[in-house]
Scaffold this motif. Structure first.
Motif, mmCIF file in Angstrom:
data_model
loop_
_atom_site.group_PDB
_atom_site.id
_atom_site.type_symbol
_atom_site.label_atom_id
_atom_site.label_comp_id
_atom_site.label_asym_id
_atom_site.label_seq_id
_atom_site.Cartn_x
_atom_site.Cartn_y
_atom_site.Cartn_z
ATOM 1 N N ILE A 103 0.830 -1.212 0.000
ATOM 2 C CA ILE A 103 0.000 0.000 0.000
ATOM 3 C C ILE A 103 0.862 1.259 0.000
ATOM 4 C CG2 ILE A 103 -1.608 1.350 1.436
ATOM 5 C CD1 ILE A 103 -2.912 -1.377 2.184
ATOM 6 N N SER A 104 1.961 1.269 0.766
ATOM 7 C CA SER A 104 2.809 2.472 0.805
ATOM 8 C C SER A 104 3.460 2.715 -0.550
ATOM 9 C CB SER A 104 3.869 2.353 1.903
ATOM 10 O OG SER A 104 4.692 1.221 1.702
ATOM 11 N N ASN A 105 3.938 1.658 -1.209
ATOM 12 C CA ASN A 105 4.520 1.828 -2.541
ATOM 13 C C ASN A 105 3.480 2.311 -3.548
ATOM 14 O OD1 ASN A 105 7.176 1.245 -2.002
ATOM 15 N ND2 ASN A 105 7.182 -0.770 -2.960
ATOM 16 N N LEU A 106 2.271 1.766 -3.450
ATOM 17 C CA LEU A 106 1.185 2.177 -4.352
ATOM 18 C C LEU A 106 0.869 3.658 -4.189
ATOM 19 C CD1 LEU A 106 -1.322 1.577 -6.203
ATOM 20 C CD2 LEU A 106 -2.579 1.127 -4.079
ATOM 21 N N LEU A 107 0.623 4.099 -2.953
ATOM 22 C CA LEU A 107 0.228 5.488 -2.722
ATOM 23 C C LEU A 107 1.359 6.456 -3.057
ATOM 24 C CD1 LEU A 107 -1.825 5.151 0.605
ATOM 25 C CD2 LEU A 107 -2.625 5.044 -1.766
ATOM 26 N N ALA A 108 2.593 6.063 -2.750
ATOM 27 C CA ALA A 108 3.726 6.923 -3.097
ATOM 28 C C ALA A 108 3.856 7.052 -4.614
ATOM 29 C CB ALA A 108 5.014 6.367 -2.495
ATOM 30 N N SER A 109 3.656 5.959 -5.346
ATOM 31 C CA SER A 109 3.749 5.981 -6.813
ATOM 32 C C SER A 109 2.621 6.796 -7.439
ATOM 33 C CB SER A 109 3.724 4.553 -7.363
ATOM 34 O OG SER A 109 4.855 3.826 -6.931
ATOM 35 N N LEU A 110 1.496 6.879 -6.740
ATOM 36 C CA LEU A 110 0.374 7.701 -7.214
ATOM 37 C C LEU A 110 0.556 9.177 -6.857
ATOM 38 C CD1 LEU A 110 -2.636 5.346 -6.356
ATOM 39 C CD2 LEU A 110 -1.853 5.988 -8.657
ATOM 40 N N ASP A 111 1.683 9.489 -6.232
ATOM 41 C CA ASP A 111 2.030 10.870 -5.846
ATOM 42 C C ASP A 111 1.119 11.433 -4.760
ATOM 43 O OD1 ASP A 111 4.163 10.871 -7.550
ATOM 44 O OD2 ASP A 111 3.185 12.026 -9.135
ATOM 45 N N PHE A 112 0.755 10.608 -3.781
ATOM 46 C CA PHE A 112 0.082 11.152 -2.603
ATOM 47 C C PHE A 112 1.026 12.131 -1.908
ATOM 48 C CE2 PHE A 112 -3.202 8.331 -3.443
ATOM 49 C CZ PHE A 112 -4.189 8.371 -2.472
ATOM 50 N N ARG A 113 0.440 13.125 -1.206
ATOM 51 C CA ARG A 113 1.253 14.193 -0.636
ATOM 52 C C ARG A 113 2.331 13.656 0.288
ATOM 53 N NH1 ARG A 113 0.944 18.056 3.632
ATOM 54 N NH2 ARG A 113 -0.989 17.186 4.442
ATOM 55 N N ARG A 114 1.927 12.729 1.171
ATOM 56 C CA ARG A 114 2.881 12.176 2.122
ATOM 57 C C ARG A 114 2.434 10.772 2.506
ATOM 58 N NH1 ARG A 114 4.572 14.691 8.031
ATOM 59 N NH2 ARG A 114 6.809 14.784 7.663
ATOM 60 N N LEU A 376 -0.863 -4.408 -15.570
ATOM 61 C CA LEU A 376 0.526 -3.967 -15.728
ATOM 62 C C LEU A 376 1.499 -4.725 -14.835
ATOM 63 C CD1 LEU A 376 -0.147 -0.100 -15.741
ATOM 64 C CD2 LEU A 376 0.118 -1.604 -17.731
ATOM 65 N N GLY A 377 0.991 -5.371 -13.785
ATOM 66 C CA GLY A 377 1.860 -6.030 -12.822
ATOM 67 C C GLY A 377 2.197 -5.149 -11.642
ATOM 68 N N ASP A 378 2.170 -3.832 -11.848
ATOM 69 C CA ASP A 378 2.439 -2.869 -10.784
ATOM 70 C C ASP A 378 1.978 -1.500 -11.251
ATOM 71 O OD1 ASP A 378 3.260 -1.958 -8.345
ATOM 72 O OD2 ASP A 378 5.390 -2.356 -8.630
ATOM 73 N N ILE A 379 1.813 -0.587 -10.320
ATOM 74 C CA ILE A 379 1.477 0.800 -10.647
ATOM 75 C C ILE A 379 2.668 1.667 -10.270
ATOM 76 C CG2 ILE A 379 -0.013 2.760 -10.036
ATOM 77 C CD1 ILE A 379 -2.309 0.773 -9.772
ATOM 78 N N LYS A 380 3.263 2.328 -11.250
ATOM 79 C CA LYS A 380 4.497 3.076 -11.016
ATOM 80 C C LYS A 380 4.323 4.586 -11.133
ATOM 81 C CE LYS A 380 7.370 -0.795 -12.494
ATOM 82 N NZ LYS A 380 8.371 -1.311 -13.457
ATOM 83 N N THR A 381 3.255 5.025 -11.811
ATOM 84 C CA THR A 381 2.991 6.453 -11.967
ATOM 85 C C THR A 381 1.485 6.684 -11.910
ATOM 86 O OG1 THR A 381 2.672 6.492 -14.375
ATOM 87 C CG2 THR A 381 4.957 6.581 -13.573
ATOM 88 N N PRO A 382 1.046 7.918 -11.644
ATOM 89 C CA PRO A 382 -0.394 8.203 -11.668
ATOM 90 C C PRO A 382 -1.034 7.891 -13.023
ATOM 91 C CG PRO A 382 0.791 9.983 -10.576
ATOM 92 C CD PRO A 382 1.831 9.082 -11.162
ATOM 93 N N GLU A 383 -0.262 8.004 -14.091
ATOM 94 C CA GLU A 383 -0.782 7.733 -15.432
ATOM 95 C C GLU A 383 -1.204 6.276 -15.601
ATOM 96 O OE1 GLU A 383 -1.268 9.835 -18.278
ATOM 97 O OE2 GLU A 383 -1.239 11.224 -16.580
ATOM 98 N N ASP A 384 -0.595 5.384 -14.825
ATOM 99 C CA ASP A 384 -0.927 3.963 -14.945
ATOM 100 C C ASP A 384 -2.382 3.675 -14.600
ATOM 101 O OD1 ASP A 384 1.624 3.374 -15.762
ATOM 102 O OD2 ASP A 384 2.312 2.679 -13.796
ATOM 103 N N PHE A 385 -3.004 4.568 -13.842
ATOM 104 C CA PHE A 385 -4.421 4.407 -13.497
ATOM 105 C C PHE A 385 -5.270 4.241 -14.752
ATOM 106 C CE2 PHE A 385 -8.619 6.376 -12.808
ATOM 107 C CZ PHE A 385 -9.086 5.625 -11.744
#
Length: 455
Positions: A103-114, A376-385
């Motif tokens: 979850i932390s990797n996912l939210l960080a990759s989606l550019d959550f504030r913190r 995709l196997g993973d979400i690495k950027t907000p665009e992957d959504f």
């Protein structure tokens, strides 16, 4: 609403591990059947081992999982079996695992504030599996002050590593168990979770006094990993000791601000421990997420065995709705989120600040994120959504809607919302999809509350 959610600050704890992934092939099963023998395996399958103490326990539960095609997690309690597994399987991939880690990797990759991630153990190999993003930080105490660093700068020499072995299987795979031809009905995964004494689910003593300060600076917390608690420890401590600390952690996070807390529930094989986790922690949190088999386990632990059996046997939406209403009331939850292969559901009380339309849009974000991860196997950027938006809803979507309308007639005192899932036919991976759904649902739910001034 995902844009609004990305403005949030989220704290997530406690479980991180290395996922060692094997993409199962028919040859793997043939070798195991040949090694142990059909009759021996069938006998152990009938005994239904709830933990893995020896290799035969593993083979029996793996074949049971393949027959049903349902995602399954079973604890590995014998630390000496590492060598056996390493000699039988080559791992196709090693990556971040554990609900807090995923979850932390996912939210960080989606550019959550913190995104503040915490685990009481942090070995170097594990720390380097976190995404290299400045918004992802780990809390430390230095010179009696709270500081934050990227996990790769915060690891501790000598900390143990928790390794979970994940066996991914695909729909249509066929193998023989004696004269029986078994065909796997759904794609899924069998997780063998390490459950060793060296892995504790707690906040370290030096950090605990700073939890109220952390709580002041977040919009929500996602807590998980309680399935790793053992009933008894060799040092004399027991599950009650760690659950008492877990309760105190939640109250400390909420001390200076009534921060929303989501508990992500995972399979707990031991009924006594499952009951302890439910009664101790559910009443303290605002939101709980689980799948349909987990809600059946929870209801069984609470004494609703007939309803639990119906959910296990028939998977009827009306039974799941009834079970969800019981949990909402008995545990005084604000919101319950249930995810299955074919649908995702919210159950709240009628006075929830969000409308059914808003709750439905929250679930849409959740299933789209999960579809993107599966594709995709993973979400690495907000665009992957956007990749998730290209995935169609599953073929049972209309059936789900019809059954839901029947169930909804009995829910006047509640808001119950259900949507079909977007289902990838040949997913790159199924690991972490439930965590992705829960993270997407909870954070979008928080964003909508915040927009209404209710957070």
């Amino acid at each position: 609403m995902l844009e609004k959610a990305r403005e949030l600050s989220i704290y997530t704890a406690y479980n991180i591990n290395v996922d060692a992934i094997v993409y199962l092939k028919e040859e793997h099963i043939k070798k195991l059947v040949s090694e142990f023998g059909e009759d021996t395996i069938r006998k152990r399958m009938d005994e239904y081992p709830r933990e893995v103490n020896e290799p035969l326990d593993f083979v029996a539960r793996l074949i049971l999982a393949l027959k049903t095609g349902k995602p399954t997690a079973v604890p590995l309690v014998n630390e000496e079996l590492h060598a056996w597994f390493d000699s039988r399987f080559e791992y196709d991939l090693e990556r971040m695992g554990g609900q807090a880690g995923i979850i932390s990797n996912l939210l960080a990759s989606l550019d959550f504030r913190r995104v503040i991630v915490y685990s009481p153990i942090l070995a170097e190999k594990q720390a380097r599996m976190f995404v290299n993003k400045p918004n992802l930080i780990y809390p430390l105490v230095e010179d009696e002050n709270l500081v934050f660093k990227h996990p790769s700068e915060a690891y501790r020499e000598g900390d143990p590593i928790k390794i979970n072995r994940i066996f991914e299987f695909r729909k249509g795979m066929k193998f023989k168990l004696g004269n029986e031809l078994i065909e796997v009905p759904f794609s899924g995964r069998f997780i063998l979770s390490s459950r060793f004494e060296s892995i504790k689910i707690e906040t370290r003593d030096d950090l605990r006094p700073f939890l109220p300060e952390i709580g002041e600076n977040i919009d929500g917390a996602i807590l998980s990993g309680y399935q790793g608690i053992k009933l008894r420890y060799s040092d004399g401590k027991d599950a009650n000791y760690y659950l008492k600390r877990a309760k105190e952690d939640i109250m400390l996070l909420k001390r200076n601000r009534d921060v929303k807390v989501h508990l992500e529930f995972a399979s707990i094989q031991n009924r006594e421990l499952r009951k302890k986790v439910i009664y101790n922690l559910f009443p303290l949190v605002d939101s709980v997420g689980m799948d349909e088999s987990e809600i059946a386990h929870v209801l069984n632990a609470l004494g609703y065995s007939q309803l639990a059996d119906r959910i296990f046997t028939y998977n009827r939406i009306e039974d799941t709705v009834l079970g969800g209403k019981i949990l909402i009331d008995d545990m005084n939850l604000e919101v319950l989120q249930i995810h299955t292969i074919y649908y995702i559901m919210y159950i709240t009380h009628k006075d929830n600040p969000l409308s059914e339309k808003e709750l439905r849009s929250s679930l849409e974000i959740a299933t789209t994120l999960a579809a993107a991860r599966a594709k995709l196997g993973d979400i690495k950027t907000p665009e992957d959504f956007k990749a998730g938006l290209t995935v169609p809803y599953n073929e049972r979507g209309e059936f789900v809607k019809l059954r839901f309308e029947e169930a909804k007639r009995r829910t006047r005192e509640y808001k119950v919302v259900i949507i079909p899932t977007r289902l990838v036919k040949n997913p790159v991976s199924t690991v972490g999809l439930g965590d992705t759904i829960s993270a997407g649902a909870f954070t979008s739910y928080l964003a909508m509350l915040k927009e209404k001034g209710k957070l």
